[in-house]
Design a protein around this motif. Sequence first.
Motif, PDB file in Angstrom:
ATOM      1  N   GLU A  96       0.893  -1.281   0.163  1.00  0.00           N
ATOM      2  CA  GLU A  96      -0.066   0.133  -0.146  1.00  0.00           C
ATOM      3  C   GLU A  96       0.858   1.185   0.022  1.00  0.00           C
ATOM      4  O   GLU A  96       0.571   2.195  -0.600  1.00  0.00           O
ATOM      5  N   ALA A  97       1.910   1.201   0.972  1.00  0.00           N
ATOM      6  CA  ALA A  97       2.858   2.389   0.752  1.00  0.00           C
ATOM      7  C   ALA A  97       3.624   2.697  -0.480  1.00  0.00           C
ATOM      8  O   ALA A  97       3.540   3.793  -1.170  1.00  0.00           O
ATOM      9  N   THR A  98       3.939   1.519  -1.162  1.00  0.00           N
ATOM     10  CA  THR A  98       4.539   1.845  -2.543  1.00  0.00           C
ATOM     11  C   THR A  98       3.516   2.279  -3.736  1.00  0.00           C
ATOM     12  O   THR A  98       4.033   3.150  -4.511  1.00  0.00           O
ATOM     13  N   ARG A  99       2.426   1.504  -3.496  1.00  0.00           N
ATOM     14  CA  ARG A  99       1.144   1.918  -4.336  1.00  0.00           C
ATOM     15  C   ARG A  99       0.811   3.577  -4.120  1.00  0.00           C
ATOM     16  O   ARG A  99       0.740   4.208  -5.390  1.00  0.00           O
ATOM     17  N   LYS A 100       0.870   4.094  -3.159  1.00  0.00           N
ATOM     18  CA  LYS A 100       0.737   5.503  -2.779  1.00  0.00           C
ATOM     19  C   LYS A 100       1.669   6.337  -3.346  1.00  0.00           C
ATOM     20  O   LYS A 100       1.603   7.406  -3.951  1.00  0.00           O
ATOM     21  N   LEU A 101       3.122   5.899  -3.216  1.00  0.00           N
ATOM     22  CA  LEU A 101       4.219   6.623  -3.764  1.00  0.00           C
ATOM     23  C   LEU A 101       4.262   6.785  -5.164  1.00  0.00           C
ATOM     24  O   LEU A 101       4.723   7.468  -5.933  1.00  0.00           O
ATOM     25  N   PHE A 106       3.375   9.436 -10.340  1.00  0.00           N
ATOM     26  CA  PHE A 106       2.350   9.408 -11.736  1.00  0.00           C
ATOM     27  C   PHE A 106       1.655  10.856 -11.766  1.00  0.00           C
ATOM     28  O   PHE A 106       1.486  11.181 -12.897  1.00  0.00           O
ATOM     29  N   LYS A 107       1.167  11.411 -10.873  1.00  0.00           N
ATOM     30  CA  LYS A 107       0.456  12.549 -10.762  1.00  0.00           C
ATOM     31  C   LYS A 107       1.324  13.831 -11.001  1.00  0.00           C
ATOM     32  O   LYS A 107       0.921  14.753 -11.590  1.00  0.00           O
ATOM     33  N   ASP A 108       2.672  13.786 -10.515  1.00  0.00           N
ATOM     34  CA  ASP A 108       3.345  14.923 -10.552  1.00  0.00           C
ATOM     35  C   ASP A 108       4.749  14.454 -11.101  1.00  0.00           C
ATOM     36  O   ASP A 108       5.672  14.175 -10.386  1.00  0.00           O
ATOM     37  N   ARG A 109       4.922  14.544 -12.465  1.00  0.00           N
ATOM     38  CA  ARG A 109       6.233  14.277 -13.070  1.00  0.00           C
ATOM     39  C   ARG A 109       7.434  15.167 -12.530  1.00  0.00           C
ATOM     40  O   ARG A 109       8.526  14.849 -13.098  1.00  0.00           O
ATOM     41  N   ASN A 110       7.123  16.512 -12.128  1.00  0.00           N
ATOM     42  CA  ASN A 110       8.073  17.244 -11.763  1.00  0.00           C
ATOM     43  C   ASN A 110       8.697  17.082 -10.011  1.00  0.00           C
ATOM     44  O   ASN A 110       9.427  17.915  -9.769  1.00  0.00           O
ATOM     45  N   ILE A 111       7.938  16.329  -9.440  1.00  0.00           N
ATOM     46  CA  ILE A 111       8.019  15.941  -7.997  1.00  0.00           C
ATOM     47  C   ILE A 111       9.350  15.446  -7.595  1.00  0.00           C
ATOM     48  O   ILE A 111       9.901  14.768  -8.314  1.00  0.00           O
ATOM     49  N   HIS A 112      10.129  16.325  -6.723  1.00  0.00           N
ATOM     50  CA  HIS A 112      11.322  15.958  -6.340  1.00  0.00           C
ATOM     51  C   HIS A 112      11.130  14.808  -5.169  1.00  0.00           C
ATOM     52  O   HIS A 112      11.002  15.157  -3.990  1.00  0.00           O
ATOM     53  N   LEU A 113      11.319  13.537  -5.336  1.00  0.00           N
ATOM     54  CA  LEU A 113      10.928  12.487  -4.541  1.00  0.00           C
ATOM     55  C   LEU A 113      11.933  11.023  -4.696  1.00  0.00           C
ATOM     56  O   LEU A 113      11.691  10.671  -5.707  1.00  0.00           O
ATOM     57  N   ASN A 114      12.494  10.826  -3.578  1.00  0.00           N
ATOM     58  CA  ASN A 114      13.380   9.654  -3.735  1.00  0.00           C
ATOM     59  C   ASN A 114      12.579   8.619  -2.463  1.00  0.00           C
ATOM     60  O   ASN A 114      12.376   9.044  -1.523  1.00  0.00           O
ATOM     61  N   THR A 115      12.513   7.398  -3.035  1.00  0.00           N
ATOM     62  CA  THR A 115      11.933   6.413  -2.211  1.00  0.00           C
ATOM     63  C   THR A 115      13.126   5.450  -1.809  1.00  0.00           C
ATOM     64  O   THR A 115      13.709   4.847  -2.863  1.00  0.00           O
TER      65      THR A 115
END
Length: 262
Positions: A96-101, A106-115
């Motif tokens: 569920e956590a990875t699905r939300k990430l 998907f929604k914001d191709r410019n988001i700066h996010l490392n998992t």
Amino acid sequence: MQGLEGIKVPVRQSNQVCPIHGTRMVYSDRFPTPFCEKCQLEKTLEEKKKFDQVNSIKIARSNLKRVSLVDNPDEYNHAFDNFEANEGTKEWQMKEATRKLAGKYFKDRNIHLNTLMYGTPGEGKTHLAMAMLNAVNKYSTSPQKCIFINVTSLFLAIRNSFDDPMEKWTEKYAVRTLQNADLVVIDDLGSESAMSSDKGEASQFVQRILYQVTNRQHRLIITTNLTMNQLKRTYNPKLISRLLAGSKGSQLDFSGIKDKRY
């Protein structure tokens, strides 16, 4: 005007006026129904735009299998739907956590996010990392170049390029490709260091390449069998800082999950 086969067709003006552009409509022996040349041009350009958009999405989606380096080709089939997890278990929580990430990427191709997904082997980290890429790759309506890189395969390919001029995965190609992607999985980080050093420390060669990539790439999904303390002992502080940048709330500890390979 240009005919359907690209042949110029002589036109004549009609008495009808285009209600949109206010210009005289035209007709020809081949196209006897009066039409507006400006309307026709706009329609042609719009159709070309739609075609280009569809084509660019197809190219971007094919990028995953065309460019990636996987340990096993079967990994391309990993998805959320075929990740077995009973509700309420640790596996289910990670799913569920990875699905939300994946939804955020998907929604914001410019988001700066490392998992960061860490834990012992066989806990499903690689499966869920590929599932995230497949989800973004499949459902994104604007092209996102997604790449999955098994880190050991990457550095073996780069080293092979030293002796094989036909090997495309040179250091320059690897850095440019990973920097320019929209979303990158670096799978099994740390395994490459175990091969190259008795102490398990990453070589300067490895760290130089990873540093160049992370200096510009701010959308990473990283899987590793190392603990946080082991990561910090393996890589220098500047690289760790870049690997963990933007990962608040997206550092997922998989420890405690039963080995899913058995």
